[in-house]
Design a protein around this motif. Structure first.
Motif, PDB file in Angstrom:
ATOM      1  N   PRO A   2       0.838  -1.193   0.000  1.00  0.00           N
ATOM      2  CA  PRO A   2       0.000   0.000   0.000  1.00  0.00           C
ATOM      3  C   PRO A   2       0.876   1.248   0.000  1.00  0.00           C
ATOM      4  CG  PRO A   2      -0.799  -1.601   1.587  1.00  0.00           C
ATOM      5  CD  PRO A   2       0.510  -2.115   1.072  1.00  0.00           C
ATOM      6  N   PRO A   3       0.559   2.234  -0.819  1.00  0.00           N
ATOM      7  CA  PRO A   3       1.400   3.430  -0.914  1.00  0.00           C
ATOM      8  C   PRO A   3       1.530   4.147   0.413  1.00  0.00           C
ATOM      9  CG  PRO A   3      -0.722   3.757  -1.979  1.00  0.00           C
ATOM     10  CD  PRO A   3      -0.627   2.308  -1.643  1.00  0.00           C
ATOM     11  N   ALA A   4       0.572   3.928   1.300  1.00  0.00           N
ATOM     12  CA  ALA A   4       0.611   4.621   2.584  1.00  0.00           C
ATOM     13  C   ALA A   4       1.655   4.025   3.514  1.00  0.00           C
ATOM     14  CB  ALA A   4      -0.754   4.551   3.249  1.00  0.00           C
ATOM     15  N   ARG A   5       2.205   2.871   3.182  1.00  0.00           N
ATOM     16  CA  ARG A   5       3.211   2.223   4.028  1.00  0.00           C
ATOM     17  C   ARG A   5       2.682   1.980   5.436  1.00  0.00           C
ATOM     18  NH1 ARG A   5       6.411   0.155   0.315  1.00  0.00           N
ATOM     19  NH2 ARG A   5       7.579   1.657  -0.870  1.00  0.00           N
ATOM     20  N   LEU A   6       1.612   1.246   5.520  1.00  0.00           N
ATOM     21  CA  LEU A   6       1.063   0.919   6.829  1.00  0.00           C
ATOM     22  C   LEU A   6       2.031   0.016   7.573  1.00  0.00           C
ATOM     23  CD1 LEU A   6      -2.676   0.175   5.933  1.00  0.00           C
ATOM     24  CD2 LEU A   6      -1.654   2.342   6.626  1.00  0.00           C
ATOM     25  N   LYS A  58      -5.816   5.316  18.050  1.00  0.00           N
ATOM     26  CA  LYS A  58      -4.652   5.992  17.457  1.00  0.00           C
ATOM     27  C   LYS A  58      -4.243   5.291  16.159  1.00  0.00           C
ATOM     28  CE  LYS A  58       0.079   7.412  18.428  1.00  0.00           C
ATOM     29  NZ  LYS A  58       1.201   7.389  19.378  1.00  0.00           N
ATOM     30  N   HIS A  59      -4.198   3.945  16.187  1.00  0.00           N
ATOM     31  CA  HIS A  59      -3.854   3.194  14.968  1.00  0.00           C
ATOM     32  C   HIS A  59      -4.879   3.458  13.869  1.00  0.00           C
ATOM     33  CE1 HIS A  59      -0.484   1.065  16.617  1.00  0.00           C
ATOM     34  NE2 HIS A  59      -1.198   0.390  17.512  1.00  0.00           N
ATOM     35  N   THR A  60      -6.157   3.474  14.247  1.00  0.00           N
ATOM     36  CA  THR A  60      -7.218   3.711  13.269  1.00  0.00           C
ATOM     37  C   THR A  60      -7.073   5.092  12.639  1.00  0.00           C
ATOM     38  OG1 THR A  60      -8.729   2.254  14.472  1.00  0.00           O
ATOM     39  CG2 THR A  60      -9.727   3.806  12.934  1.00  0.00           C
ATOM     40  N   ALA A  61      -6.800   6.083  13.460  1.00  0.00           N
ATOM     41  CA  ALA A  61      -6.611   7.450  12.946  1.00  0.00           C
ATOM     42  C   ALA A  61      -5.425   7.495  11.982  1.00  0.00           C
ATOM     43  CB  ALA A  61      -6.399   8.418  14.105  1.00  0.00           C
ATOM     44  N   ASN A  62      -4.342   6.792  12.340  1.00  0.00           N
ATOM     45  CA  ASN A  62      -3.159   6.760  11.463  1.00  0.00           C
ATOM     46  C   ASN A  62      -3.478   6.091  10.126  1.00  0.00           C
ATOM     47  OD1 ASN A  62      -1.559   8.012  13.369  1.00  0.00           O
ATOM     48  ND2 ASN A  62      -0.677   6.121  14.148  1.00  0.00           N
ATOM     49  N   ILE A  63      -4.233   4.993  10.183  1.00  0.00           N
ATOM     50  CA  ILE A  63      -4.607   4.269   8.959  1.00  0.00           C
ATOM     51  C   ILE A  63      -5.410   5.191   8.043  1.00  0.00           C
ATOM     52  CG2 ILE A  63      -6.089   2.423   8.050  1.00  0.00           C
ATOM     53  CD1 ILE A  63      -5.329   0.837  10.652  1.00  0.00           C
ATOM     54  N   LEU A  64      -6.421   5.842   8.605  1.00  0.00           N
ATOM     55  CA  LEU A  64      -7.285   6.717   7.804  1.00  0.00           C
ATOM     56  C   LEU A  64      -6.500   7.881   7.219  1.00  0.00           C
ATOM     57  CD1 LEU A  64     -10.440   6.694  10.117  1.00  0.00           C
ATOM     58  CD2 LEU A  64     -10.080   5.391   8.020  1.00  0.00           C
ATOM     59  N   THR A  65      -5.584   8.435   8.003  1.00  0.00           N
ATOM     60  CA  THR A  65      -4.755   9.541   7.519  1.00  0.00           C
ATOM     61  C   THR A  65      -3.848   9.084   6.383  1.00  0.00           C
ATOM     62  OG1 THR A  65      -4.793  10.625   9.676  1.00  0.00           O
ATOM     63  CG2 THR A  65      -3.018  11.251   8.177  1.00  0.00           C
ATOM     64  N   LYS A  66      -3.183   7.936   6.591  1.00  0.00           N
ATOM     65  CA  LYS A  66      -2.261   7.425   5.568  1.00  0.00           C
ATOM     66  C   LYS A  66      -2.979   7.056   4.273  1.00  0.00           C
ATOM     67  CE  LYS A  66       1.377   5.663   8.606  1.00  0.00           C
ATOM     68  NZ  LYS A  66       2.139   4.452   9.030  1.00  0.00           N
ATOM     69  N   LEU A  67      -4.233   6.640   4.386  1.00  0.00           N
ATOM     70  CA  LEU A  67      -5.003   6.287   3.194  1.00  0.00           C
ATOM     71  C   LEU A  67      -5.698   7.508   2.591  1.00  0.00           C
ATOM     72  CD1 LEU A  67      -6.541   2.867   4.306  1.00  0.00           C
ATOM     73  CD2 LEU A  67      -4.644   3.259   2.729  1.00  0.00           C
ATOM     74  N   GLY A  68      -5.461   8.682   3.190  1.00  0.00           N
ATOM     75  CA  GLY A  68      -5.999   9.922   2.638  1.00  0.00           C
ATOM     76  C   GLY A  68      -7.496  10.069   2.780  1.00  0.00           C
ATOM     77  N   LEU A  69      -8.058   9.481   3.831  1.00  0.00           N
ATOM     78  CA  LEU A  69      -9.505   9.556   4.049  1.00  0.00           C
ATOM     79  C   LEU A  69      -9.808  10.665   5.043  1.00  0.00           C
ATOM     80  CD1 LEU A  69     -10.173   5.729   4.211  1.00  0.00           C
ATOM     81  CD2 LEU A  69     -10.638   7.271   2.312  1.00  0.00           C
ATOM     82  N   GLU A  70     -10.250  11.789   4.504  1.00  0.00           N
ATOM     83  CA  GLU A  70     -10.517  12.947   5.345  1.00  0.00           C
ATOM     84  C   GLU A  70     -11.803  12.758   6.132  1.00  0.00           C
ATOM     85  OE1 GLU A  70     -10.567  16.338   2.847  1.00  0.00           O
ATOM     86  OE2 GLU A  70      -8.574  15.967   2.021  1.00  0.00           O
ATOM     87  N   LEU A  94      -1.647  -2.802   9.690  1.00  0.00           N
ATOM     88  CA  LEU A  94      -2.228  -3.804   8.807  1.00  0.00           C
ATOM     89  C   LEU A  94      -3.075  -4.795   9.602  1.00  0.00           C
ATOM     90  CD1 LEU A  94       0.790  -4.517   6.428  1.00  0.00           C
ATOM     91  CD2 LEU A  94      -1.400  -3.496   5.782  1.00  0.00           C
ATOM     92  N   GLU A  95      -2.594  -5.151  10.783  1.00  0.00           N
ATOM     93  CA  GLU A  95      -3.326  -6.068  11.649  1.00  0.00           C
ATOM     94  C   GLU A  95      -4.656  -5.447  12.078  1.00  0.00           C
ATOM     95  OE1 GLU A  95      -1.895  -9.029  15.281  1.00  0.00           O
ATOM     96  OE2 GLU A  95      -0.901  -7.105  15.011  1.00  0.00           O
TER      97      GLU A  95
END
Length: 199
Positions: free
Chosen positions: A130-134, A167-179, A139-140
């Protein structure tokens, strides 16, 4: 099995045309649909379910398939709404897991088969990642999110605090560009973005 767990089964059908008619006339709370139905025995069940969701946006649908087909999962999630699930038929034999998936989908959640998600990180070398480099932990968390689990359930499963999962969820959404948006189910969109990477 569904009746034994408190569900009322309003129809059981054997073909795509019967499924379409029943979904339109009975307007059930949830539809449990086999991907392959007569007469074509291809993906008629899935296409009927998707058509029903177009006519009645948000109709909860749990699709059952013999094999993992990531395209089916992507098609189900494509509208960005909840109330969708995709399970391998073998899961039906685990009554608790199957009934839990039906309940999650009925409550507008998401229930994706773990095998669909597990196949994707394995492809994750180089450009396929994934381009976001999770991170591995993100990923888990995303895998468990794809199964329709809440932050509370994910925290319990990973034996960490709910705050850590938030916190992980917020990071995932941010990295995937989901505003942040009031209109979109960002958790569903995150899963869709992840599945899209399996193409």
């Amino acid at each position: 099995m569904l009746q034994a767990h408190g569900f009322e089964v309003v129809a059981a059908v054997e073909s795509g045309s019967e499924l379409t008619t029943s979904l339109r006339e009975l307007e059930p709370d949830v539809a449990v649909v086999d991907v392959r139905l007569p007469p074509t025995h291809t993906d008629e069940g899935l296409q009927c379910a998707l058509g029903a969701r177009r006519r009645r946006p948000g109709l909860p649908v749990l699709v059952l398939s013999q094999h993992v087909e990531q395209l089916y999962a992507r098609e189900l999630l494509a509208d960005g709404a909840g109330g969708v699930g995709y399970l391998l038929k073998d899961r039906v034999f685990d009554a608790e897991q199957f009934v839990d998936a039906v309940r999650r989908v009925t409550a507008w959640g998401t229930a994706m088969d773990p095998q669909v998600i597990q196949q994707l990180p394995a492809r994750g070398a180089g450009a396929d990642r994934p381009p976001a480099r999770l991170t591995p932990r993100e990923l888990e968390v995303l895998e468990l999110m794809a199964q329709g689990r809440t932050n509370t359930a994910i925290a319990a499963r990973l034996v960490v605090t709910e705050r850590a999962i938030a916190k992980h969820t917020a990071n995932i959404l941010t990295k995937l560009g989901l505003e942040v948006s009031d209109d979109d189910n960002r958790r569903v969109l995150a899963v869709l973005a992840f599945l899209d990477h399996g193409r």
